[in-house]
Design a protein around this motif. Structure first.
Motif, PDB file in Angstrom:
ATOM      1  N   GLU A  20       2.380   4.484  -7.213  1.00  0.00           N
ATOM      2  CA  GLU A  20       3.666   3.937  -7.648  1.00  0.00           C
ATOM      3  C   GLU A  20       4.367   3.174  -6.526  1.00  0.00           C
ATOM      4  OE1 GLU A  20       5.375   4.016 -10.606  1.00  0.00           O
ATOM      5  OE2 GLU A  20       3.600   4.850 -11.590  1.00  0.00           O
ATOM      6  N   VAL A  21       4.161   3.601  -5.295  1.00  0.00           N
ATOM      7  CA  VAL A  21       4.877   2.977  -4.175  1.00  0.00           C
ATOM      8  C   VAL A  21       3.948   2.203  -3.252  1.00  0.00           C
ATOM      9  CG1 VAL A  21       6.729   4.668  -4.192  1.00  0.00           C
ATOM     10  CG2 VAL A  21       4.713   5.089  -2.797  1.00  0.00           C
ATOM     11  N   ARG A  22       2.673   2.120  -3.637  1.00  0.00           N
ATOM     12  CA  ARG A  22       1.700   1.437  -2.784  1.00  0.00           C
ATOM     13  C   ARG A  22       2.091  -0.021  -2.580  1.00  0.00           C
ATOM     14  NH1 ARG A  22      -4.491   2.786  -3.014  1.00  0.00           N
ATOM     15  NH2 ARG A  22      -3.421   4.723  -3.450  1.00  0.00           N
ATOM     16  N   GLY A  23       1.831  -0.491  -1.366  1.00  0.00           N
ATOM     17  CA  GLY A  23       2.148  -1.881  -1.041  1.00  0.00           C
ATOM     18  C   GLY A  23       3.459  -2.010  -0.304  1.00  0.00           C
ATOM     19  N   ALA A  24       4.309  -0.995  -0.440  1.00  0.00           N
ATOM     20  CA  ALA A  24       5.596  -1.021   0.259  1.00  0.00           C
ATOM     21  C   ALA A  24       5.624   0.004   1.383  1.00  0.00           C
ATOM     22  CB  ALA A  24       6.731  -0.742  -0.720  1.00  0.00           C
ATOM     23  N   ASP A  29       3.590   6.855   6.343  1.00  0.00           N
ATOM     24  CA  ASP A  29       5.027   6.954   6.092  1.00  0.00           C
ATOM     25  C   ASP A  29       5.297   7.590   4.734  1.00  0.00           C
ATOM     26  OD1 ASP A  29       5.846   5.726   8.517  1.00  0.00           O
ATOM     27  OD2 ASP A  29       5.293   3.787   7.692  1.00  0.00           O
ATOM     28  N   PHE A  30       4.443   7.286   3.770  1.00  0.00           N
ATOM     29  CA  PHE A  30       4.593   7.844   2.429  1.00  0.00           C
ATOM     30  C   PHE A  30       4.572   9.370   2.473  1.00  0.00           C
ATOM     31  CE2 PHE A  30       2.033   9.535  -1.149  1.00  0.00           C
ATOM     32  CZ  PHE A  30       2.948   9.360  -2.176  1.00  0.00           C
ATOM     33  N   LYS A  31       3.745   9.911   3.382  1.00  0.00           N
ATOM     34  CA  LYS A  31       3.654  11.364   3.531  1.00  0.00           C
ATOM     35  C   LYS A  31       5.022  11.992   3.728  1.00  0.00           C
ATOM     36  CE  LYS A  31       2.369  12.629   7.610  1.00  0.00           C
ATOM     37  NZ  LYS A  31       3.631  13.201   8.127  1.00  0.00           N
ATOM     38  N   GLN A  32       5.858  11.353   4.565  1.00  0.00           N
ATOM     39  CA  GLN A  32       7.165  11.933   4.858  1.00  0.00           C
ATOM     40  C   GLN A  32       8.046  12.008   3.608  1.00  0.00           C
ATOM     41  OE1 GLN A  32       5.642  12.687   8.059  1.00  0.00           O
ATOM     42  NE2 GLN A  32       7.818  13.177   8.030  1.00  0.00           N
ATOM     43  N   TYR A  33       7.965  10.989   2.772  1.00  0.00           N
ATOM     44  CA  TYR A  33       8.800  10.965   1.571  1.00  0.00           C
ATOM     45  C   TYR A  33       8.338  11.992   0.542  1.00  0.00           C
ATOM     46  CZ  TYR A  33      10.835   6.768   3.563  1.00  0.00           C
ATOM     47  OH  TYR A  33      11.479   5.889   4.404  1.00  0.00           O
ATOM     48  N   VAL A  34       7.032  12.134   0.381  1.00  0.00           N
ATOM     49  CA  VAL A  34       6.521  13.117  -0.579  1.00  0.00           C
ATOM     50  C   VAL A  34       6.849  14.536  -0.122  1.00  0.00           C
ATOM     51  CG1 VAL A  34       4.448  14.126  -1.598  1.00  0.00           C
ATOM     52  CG2 VAL A  34       4.689  11.658  -1.474  1.00  0.00           C
ATOM     53  N   LEU A  35       6.579  14.842   1.145  1.00  0.00           N
ATOM     54  CA  LEU A  35       6.834  16.194   1.632  1.00  0.00           C
ATOM     55  C   LEU A  35       8.327  16.503   1.667  1.00  0.00           C
ATOM     56  CD1 LEU A  35       4.187  16.401   4.495  1.00  0.00           C
ATOM     57  CD2 LEU A  35       4.048  17.378   2.217  1.00  0.00           C
ATOM     58  N   VAL A 155       9.230   8.304  -6.351  1.00  0.00           N
ATOM     59  CA  VAL A 155       8.830   9.529  -5.658  1.00  0.00           C
ATOM     60  C   VAL A 155       9.518  10.745  -6.286  1.00  0.00           C
ATOM     61  CG1 VAL A 155       8.824  10.763  -3.460  1.00  0.00           C
ATOM     62  CG2 VAL A 155       8.354   8.313  -3.502  1.00  0.00           C
ATOM     63  N   LEU A 156      10.815  10.628  -6.559  1.00  0.00           N
ATOM     64  CA  LEU A 156      11.558  11.731  -7.185  1.00  0.00           C
ATOM     65  C   LEU A 156      10.965  12.096  -8.546  1.00  0.00           C
ATOM     66  CD1 LEU A 156      15.225  10.672  -6.353  1.00  0.00           C
ATOM     67  CD2 LEU A 156      14.119  12.761  -5.565  1.00  0.00           C
ATOM     68  N   LYS A 157      10.690  11.083  -9.354  1.00  0.00           N
ATOM     69  CA  LYS A 157      10.129  11.328 -10.679  1.00  0.00           C
ATOM     70  C   LYS A 157       8.730  11.934 -10.562  1.00  0.00           C
ATOM     71  CE  LYS A 157      13.355   9.903 -13.506  1.00  0.00           C
ATOM     72  NZ  LYS A 157      13.989  10.832 -14.456  1.00  0.00           N
ATOM     73  N   GLY A 158       7.956  11.440  -9.601  1.00  0.00           N
ATOM     74  CA  GLY A 158       6.612  11.972  -9.429  1.00  0.00           C
ATOM     75  C   GLY A 158       6.619  13.428  -9.035  1.00  0.00           C
ATOM     76  N   VAL A 159       7.449  13.786  -8.064  1.00  0.00           N
ATOM     77  CA  VAL A 159       7.532  15.180  -7.634  1.00  0.00           C
ATOM     78  C   VAL A 159       8.131  16.046  -8.736  1.00  0.00           C
ATOM     79  CG1 VAL A 159       8.629  16.755  -5.976  1.00  0.00           C
ATOM     80  CG2 VAL A 159       7.590  14.620  -5.182  1.00  0.00           C
TER      81      VAL A 159
END
Length: 516
Positions: A20-24, A29-35, A155-159
């Motif tokens: 969903e957020v790939r490319g940005a 860095d994505f790891k930090q937002y998911v965790l 990210v919020l919706k995914g989690v």
């Protein structure tokens, strides 16, 4: 749902969020937002559950903030260490995320409010800065506010869609599994060292068992290079029958992983008053000197990193290093971590430390430190592991087990380099492998090509070399050749060749004889 299915479903859903957020946002860095979002969801649900107190008629998320009295807030902070108003809960923020033009600033305000709720309370140092790495202003999320909000919402919706049920009912370590999955997918490409950020759960389990072996209760457990806290948490996960009286202690130099370690404690329902994770350089600014000694120490310190060493003339007088009479080399701090752990270890406990194999055979200061450790009978066991067990490095590391209560002057060596199962890009230790290592560690019996208990004098004669391969003979896997049988077969072959030559000569002579 089985643990395997839960883990597979978790990984599938996380990868879906990544798409969903790939490319940005790049993987690391994505790891930090998911965790960070996973942590936000957990503490929200955990806090709501605490307020509801098991009353099925109360839904904290549906209450108005106005009904919360100062007494309720103060009691909650004293118990949980923080406070979250109903409107600040993850469920409520996630529900309106798609249509919230102020999502980024709302999240920033919520995170700031959660952290500041602990100000002036004993939990303040454990809560402060927990969301520091969740940067909602970062251009990595997009160049415009709308772009940032779109990806934050994803990210919020995914989690929010992760099928966890009740966290405590899950058969897997959700945070650890999410972290390990992200590490395995991104660490190598991001140029990060797996050993620096995360110790795989199967290796953590072995290290925790070694440190806790035959201790029915310990005063406290400590990791001087805590990382994300995975080693400390294995002690809790696998030793619930044991009593860890005064909690979990650790120090971490990297600010991001320091925050992850504190998050990890909360995610495992370790309350703020049962853990103490400090930020800083363990070697030159150690914490918890007033808390030692520790009955159990676990650690996977960074391999062969630089440190100030003998450039700081005061360190040779430091009580941690002075007994060895020499400091670890400036370009290889490995033994500095070992000596630090030893100085923090109690007379009844054990320390299990992951080490770079070179420190066990190199000369110079490292040989002198090995001599100090062996002469004073502090080394119980050296275990060599298989290569490629850690993310981001294929090094075949060793585990050093220190003890101050040995009953003999022998050192055990275990060659576990052949114990692994190949999975995707990495090797893993299975429960059966760990059981075999622990049984051998416990009984100290010699096993051909696997384990050897070595006398002190033999190590001295060998120049204090502590390499496992110097004492445990590797199994010869070459094919055994029976020379007698081979000669007999050669004799038959030669005879057949001679017969064939005779036949060929006869045919040639016949042909030549019939030529006009």
């Amino acid at each position: 749902m089985t643990s395997t299915k839960q883990r597979a479903e978790l990984q599938r859903q996380i990868w879906q969020i990544a798409n969903e957020v790939r490319g940005a946002v790049d993987g690391w860095d994505f790891k930090q937002y998911v965790l960070g979002t996973l942590f936000y969801r957990f503490i929200s649900e955990n806090f709501a559950s605490y307020i509801q107190g098991g009353d099925i008629n109360v839904n904290y998320a549906e209450l108005s903030d106005d009904v919360i009295t100062d007494d309720i807030k103060e009691d909650a902070i004293k118990t949980k260490g923080y406070f979250i108003y109903p409107r600040q809960l993850f469920a409520n923020i996630a529900a309106g995320a798609n249509n919230n033009a102020n999502l980024n600033t709302d999240l920033a305000e919520v995170f700031a409010a959660i952290e500041s709720s602990a100000n002036g309370y004993p939990s303040e140092k454990d809560i402060k800065g927990l969301f520091a790495d969740f940067d909602i202003t970062s251009n990595r999320l997009g160049n415009t506010v709308a772009d940032k909000n779109s990806r934050l919402s994803a990210v919020l919706k995914g989690v929010s869609g992760l099928s966890f049920g009740n966290f405590e009912d899950n058969k897997i370590d959700l945070f650890g599994d999410a972290y390990e999955f992200l590490i395995s997918n991104y660490a190598a490409t991001a140029g990060k060292s797996g050993g620096e950020f995360f110790t795989p759960q199967n290796v953590s389990k072995l290290i925790a068992q070694l440190a806790m072996h035959k201790q029915k209760n310990v005063n406290k457990i400590y990791d001087p290079a805590a990382g994300s806290g995975s080693l400390l948490l294995q002690a809790k996960k696998h030793f619930d029958a044991h009593i860890i009286e005064d909690g979990f202690f650790g120090q971490e130099i990297n600010h991001t992983t320091y925050n992850l370690a504190r998050m990890n404690m909360f995610l495992h329902n370790i309350n703020y008053d049962k853990f103490n994770i400090a930020l800083g350089n363990t070697l030159i600014g150690p914490h918890f000197g007033d808390e030692k000694p520790f009955d159990a120490i676990v650690s996977n310190p960074p391999y062969s990193v630089n440190w100030i060493g003998n450039d700081d003339s005061t360190l040779i007088n430091d009580e941690r290093f002075a007994p060895a009479g020499v400091l670890a080399p400036k370009s290889k701090a490995d033994f500095a971590f070992v000596l630090h752990a030893l100085s923090y270890l109690s007379s009844k406990g054990r320390a299990a430390i992951v080490c770079f194999p070179g420190i066990f055979y190199r000369g110079g200061a490292e040989q002198k430190i090995r001599q100090y450790l062996v002469d004073n009978n502090f080394i119980e066991t050296v275990i060599s592991l298989a290569p490629n067990l850690f993310y981001g490095t294929s090094i075949a590391v060793n585990i050093l087990v220190l003890s101050k209560h040995k009953t003999d002057n022998k050192t055990q060596f275990i060659d576990a380099s052949g114990l692994f199962k190949k999975e995707t890009n990495n090797n893993v230790l299975t429960d059966a492998h760990i059981t075999k290592i622990m049984e051998t560690f416990d009984n100290k019996t010699d096993i051909e090509h696997f384990a050897k208990l070595v006398e002190y004098d033999a190590i001295v004669v060998n120049g204090y070399n502590l390499s496992v391969s110097s004492y445990v003979e590797a199994k010869d896997t070459r094919e055994v050749i029976d020379i007698t049988q081979l000669n007999a077969e050669l004799k038959i072959t030669v005879s057949k060749i001679n017969e064939l030559r005779t036949d060929i000569d006869a045919i040639v002579a016949e042909i030549e004889g019939g030529t006009p």
